[in-house]
Design a protein around this motif. Structure first.
Motif: not given
Length: 255
Positions: A144-160
């Motif tokens: 998994g990984f975390g990311m910030k969208t172009g609009e500044g929203e934080e998101q987290k993905f637990s698995a790929v």
């Protein structure tokens, strides 16, 4: 919805937030790709509104589908996956066309299934390099990984999770992404045909855990791209794509 980054889009069967953008990379590129398709030919390579039985397809723009700006991963080796979910891929394709789709009909198979298809054509080995970088990111970011969208929203993905790649085109890859906050998976697939990438993002509104990749839709789109790459493109059958705010060639970009 699995990915909060995406803005709702109008499709005939439902309105949903779903997207598939080009997987970005930071400099990898291979040689030998054919020249990128012209805007006219790329538009012809896009599926028509009723071209695939059981689906409603309509034109969208990248920004209306995926929000603005570039998504940023919290790990550099996961950046191609973050770019996959944004509207500003690096490197940019020469031009691209974006369609939304929704499964139609009364049957329970694929009920609630919908998403986006983006067809993007590249120059200077961009298609090969983009897919190669996506594969590396898929291997490196399984946890998994975390990311910030172009609009500044934080998101987290637990698995790929790597999925069986579609047996289409010259090469392909497919993944299952699990959004931690939504607790719902989304499926992505990328198929390279010469200098062109066909990219699919799929989710399910009614039963997210049962989401499946619509193989008939993938096959139909890749076959149209193959014909276009060989110079045998034809206008969309079954009626042209219903246009949103994207214009004749979707979010077509000239480099």
């Amino acid at each position: 919805m699995a990915l909060k980054a995406y803005r709702p889009m109008a499709v005939a069967a439902a309105s949903a937030a779903a997207a598939l953008m080009a997987a970005g990379c930071s400099g990898s590129s291979g040689g030998g790709d054919p020249e990128p398709m012209s805007a006219k030919r790329l538009n012809q390579a896009s599926l028509g509104a009723k071209e695939v039985s059981g689906y409603q397809i309509e034109r969208a723009s990248a920004k209306s589908a995926a929000g603005a700006g570039t998504a940023e991963a919290d790990r550099s080796d996961c950046q191609p996956l973050a770019a996959l979910l944004g509207s500003s891929p690096k490197p940019k394709p020469t031009r691209s066309v974006v369609n939304t789709f929704a499964r139609t009909g009364d049957g329970k198979d694929y009920e609630g299934l919908q998403g986006m298809v983006r067809v993007a054509t590249y120059g200077k080995g961009g298609a090969k390099g983009t897919l190669a970088d996506l594969r590396k990111a898929g291997e490196n970011c399984e946890s998994g990984f975390g990311m910030k969208t172009g609009e500044g929203e934080e998101q987290k993905f637990s698995a790929v999770q790597q999925l069986a790649a579609p047996k289409l085109g010259d090469e392909s890859a497919a993944y299952r992404l699990v959004n931690t906050s939504e607790k719902a998976p989304s499926l992505v697939a990328v198929v390279r045909t010469g200098s062109t990438l066909s990219m699919f993002f799929v989710t399910s509104l009614t039963d997210p855990q049962r989401v499946e990749m619509p193989q008939d839709l993938l096959k139909a789109q890749v076959e149209k791209v193959q014909k276009a790459e060989k110079g045998h493109a034809t206008a969309p059958s079954g009626g042209d794509v219903e246009h949103g705010d994207a214009g004749e060639a979707g979010d077509s970009q000239d480099s």
